[in-house]
Design a protein around this motif. Structure first.
Motif, PDB file in Angstrom:
ATOM      1  N   MET A   6       0.826  -1.198   0.000  1.00  0.00           N
ATOM      2  CA  MET A   6       0.000   0.000   0.000  1.00  0.00           C
ATOM      3  C   MET A   6       0.863   1.252   0.000  1.00  0.00           C
ATOM      4  N   VAL A   7       1.962   1.239   0.752  1.00  0.00           N
ATOM      5  CA  VAL A   7       2.872   2.383   0.786  1.00  0.00           C
ATOM      6  C   VAL A   7       3.444   2.619  -0.606  1.00  0.00           C
ATOM      7  N   PHE A   8       3.834   1.531  -1.287  1.00  0.00           N
ATOM      8  CA  PHE A   8       4.366   1.654  -2.644  1.00  0.00           C
ATOM      9  C   PHE A   8       3.316   2.247  -3.570  1.00  0.00           C
ATOM     10  N   ALA A   9       2.068   1.795  -3.470  1.00  0.00           N
ATOM     11  CA  ALA A   9       0.999   2.288  -4.339  1.00  0.00           C
ATOM     12  C   ALA A   9       0.747   3.775  -4.099  1.00  0.00           C
ATOM     13  N   VAL A  10       0.735   4.182  -2.838  1.00  0.00           N
ATOM     14  CA  VAL A  10       0.535   5.588  -2.509  1.00  0.00           C
ATOM     15  C   VAL A  10       1.704   6.419  -3.039  1.00  0.00           C
ATOM     16  N   THR A  11       2.923   5.944  -2.843  1.00  0.00           N
ATOM     17  CA  THR A  11       4.108   6.651  -3.324  1.00  0.00           C
ATOM     18  C   THR A  11       4.088   6.768  -4.841  1.00  0.00           C
ATOM     19  N   ALA A  12       3.755   5.687  -5.531  1.00  0.00           N
ATOM     20  CA  ALA A  12       3.706   5.700  -6.996  1.00  0.00           C
ATOM     21  C   ALA A  12       2.643   6.671  -7.482  1.00  0.00           C
ATOM     22  N   THR A  13       1.500   6.714  -6.813  1.00  0.00           N
ATOM     23  CA  THR A  13       0.432   7.632  -7.203  1.00  0.00           C
ATOM     24  C   THR A  13       0.875   9.070  -7.040  1.00  0.00           C
ATOM     25  N   ILE A  14       1.537   9.374  -5.943  1.00  0.00           N
ATOM     26  CA  ILE A  14       2.043  10.730  -5.714  1.00  0.00           C
ATOM     27  C   ILE A  14       3.083  11.089  -6.771  1.00  0.00           C
ATOM     28  N   ALA A  15       3.978  10.176  -7.090  1.00  0.00           N
ATOM     29  CA  ALA A  15       5.010  10.434  -8.099  1.00  0.00           C
ATOM     30  C   ALA A  15       4.382  10.689  -9.462  1.00  0.00           C
ATOM     31  N   LEU A  16       3.384   9.894  -9.839  1.00  0.00           N
ATOM     32  CA  LEU A  16       2.723  10.099 -11.119  1.00  0.00           C
ATOM     33  C   LEU A  16       1.957  11.412 -11.146  1.00  0.00           C
ATOM     34  N   ALA A  17       1.369  11.788 -10.045  1.00  0.00           N
ATOM     35  CA  ALA A  17       0.661  13.069  -9.987  1.00  0.00           C
ATOM     36  C   ALA A  17       1.628  14.216 -10.195  1.00  0.00           C
ATOM     37  N   GLY A  18       2.850  14.076  -9.685  1.00  0.00           N
ATOM     38  CA  GLY A  18       3.862  15.112  -9.879  1.00  0.00           C
ATOM     39  C   GLY A  18       4.245  15.275 -11.327  1.00  0.00           C
ATOM     40  N   CYS A  19       4.162  14.206 -12.114  1.00  0.00           N
ATOM     41  CA  CYS A  19       4.493  14.293 -13.537  1.00  0.00           C
ATOM     42  C   CYS A  19       3.485  15.128 -14.297  1.00  0.00           C
ATOM     43  N   ALA A  20       2.285  15.261 -13.789  1.00  0.00           N
ATOM     44  CA  ALA A  20       1.248  16.021 -14.481  1.00  0.00           C
ATOM     45  C   ALA A  20       1.598  17.499 -14.575  1.00  0.00           C
ATOM     46  N   TYR A  21       2.501  17.975 -13.729  1.00  0.00           N
ATOM     47  CA  TYR A  21       2.886  19.379 -13.781  1.00  0.00           C
ATOM     48  C   TYR A  21       3.493  19.760 -15.120  1.00  0.00           C
ATOM     49  N   GLY A  22       4.162  18.834 -15.778  1.00  0.00           N
ATOM     50  CA  GLY A  22       4.837  19.139 -17.026  1.00  0.00           C
ATOM     51  C   GLY A  22       3.968  18.905 -18.241  1.00  0.00           C
ATOM     52  N   ASP A  23       2.653  18.786 -18.084  1.00  0.00           N
ATOM     53  CA  ASP A  23       1.745  18.519 -19.189  1.00  0.00           C
ATOM     54  C   ASP A  23       1.813  19.628 -20.217  1.00  0.00           C
ATOM     55  N   ALA A  24       2.201  19.268 -21.446  1.00  0.00           N
ATOM     56  CA  ALA A  24       2.376  20.250 -22.514  1.00  0.00           C
ATOM     57  C   ALA A  24       1.047  20.847 -22.957  1.00  0.00           C
ATOM     58  N   ASP A  25      -0.074  20.180 -22.691  1.00  0.00           N
ATOM     59  CA  ASP A  25      -1.363  20.684 -23.125  1.00  0.00           C
ATOM     60  C   ASP A  25      -1.942  21.719 -22.173  1.00  0.00           C
ATOM     61  N   SER A  26      -1.387  21.834 -20.987  1.00  0.00           N
ATOM     62  CA  SER A  26      -1.924  22.793 -20.039  1.00  0.00           C
ATOM     63  C   SER A  26      -1.489  24.198 -20.424  1.00  0.00           C
ATOM     64  N   ALA A  27      -2.426  25.110 -20.323  1.00  0.00           N
ATOM     65  CA  ALA A  27      -2.152  26.493 -20.705  1.00  0.00           C
ATOM     66  C   ALA A  27      -1.587  27.252 -19.516  1.00  0.00           C
ATOM     67  N   PRO A  28      -0.656  28.191 -19.768  1.00  0.00           N
ATOM     68  CA  PRO A  28      -0.118  28.988 -18.668  1.00  0.00           C
ATOM     69  C   PRO A  28      -1.194  29.919 -18.120  1.00  0.00           C
ATOM     70  N   ALA A  29      -1.055  30.248 -16.857  1.00  0.00           N
ATOM     71  CA  ALA A  29      -1.976  31.195 -16.251  1.00  0.00           C
ATOM     72  C   ALA A  29      -1.734  32.566 -16.865  1.00  0.00           C
ATOM     73  N   PRO A  30      -2.789  33.346 -17.058  1.00  0.00           N
ATOM     74  CA  PRO A  30      -2.594  34.680 -17.625  1.00  0.00           C
ATOM     75  C   PRO A  30      -1.781  35.555 -16.667  1.00  0.00           C
ATOM     76  N   ILE A  31      -1.095  36.523 -17.219  1.00  0.00           N
ATOM     77  CA  ILE A  31      -0.306  37.440 -16.389  1.00  0.00           C
ATOM     78  C   ILE A  31      -1.266  38.355 -15.633  1.00  0.00           C
ATOM     79  N   ARG A  32      -1.100  38.402 -14.334  1.00  0.00           N
ATOM     80  CA  ARG A  32      -1.937  39.267 -13.503  1.00  0.00           C
ATOM     81  C   ARG A  32      -1.429  40.696 -13.601  1.00  0.00           C
ATOM     82  N   ASP A  33      -2.260  41.645 -13.154  1.00  0.00           N
ATOM     83  CA  ASP A  33      -1.906  43.066 -13.234  1.00  0.00           C
ATOM     84  C   ASP A  33      -0.574  43.366 -12.560  1.00  0.00           C
ATOM     85  N   LYS A  34      -0.378  42.774 -11.376  1.00  0.00           N
ATOM     86  CA  LYS A  34       0.858  43.031 -10.620  1.00  0.00           C
ATOM     87  C   LYS A  34       2.082  42.611 -11.423  1.00  0.00           C
TER      88      LYS A  34
END
Length: 139
Positions: A6-34
């Protein structure tokens, strides 16, 4: 109580979720006024030059503009704009520590940026630098 499997499964799930940050299809957030005001102030009166793949890492200050744009200020006369190779969610939050992994004495296109939570030490997204466009004061 968690078992080894179970620890391995939880760790693997967290690691895979971290890979989603580099998704090329995700659009950047718009630049805020500041951030738009900071970008305008830093580039005011400056002219863009030819993009470079590397810059000297000594004496530059990183300024977080958006989830896909960083500025590296060398001096009042010279600023480099770096458009990351993909969005880096949470880059402008400011709560995270930005750690740059450079394999030379320079910052180069392809070098990695890791965001690390300041309090917990948990690593967030990993992002890749793009080319550096110099902006110099017009003569």
């Amino acid at each position: 109580m968690l078992r080894k499997g179970m620890v391995f499964a939880v760790t693997a799930t967290i690691a895979l979720a971290g890979c989603a940050y580099g998704d090329a299809d995700s659009a950047p957030a718009p630049i805020r006024d500041k951030e738009a005001k900071i970008l305008a102030k830093e580039l005011k009166g400056k002219v863009a030059g030819e993009p470079r793949s590397c810059i000297n890492s000594r004496g530059v200050d990183a300024i977080r503009i958006s989830d896909d744009i960083l500025l590296y200020r060398e001096s009042g006369r010279l600023v480099y704009q770096n458009k990351l190779r993909g969005p880096c969610p949470g880059l402008t939050r400011g709560d995270d520590i930005m750690v740059t992994e450079s394999f030379s004495g320079q910052l180069c296109s392809g070098d990695l940026i890791r965001l690390v939570d300041r309090t917990s030490g948990i690593q967030g997204p990993v992002c890749s630098l793009g080319n550096f466009v110099p902006y110099k004061k017009a003569k």
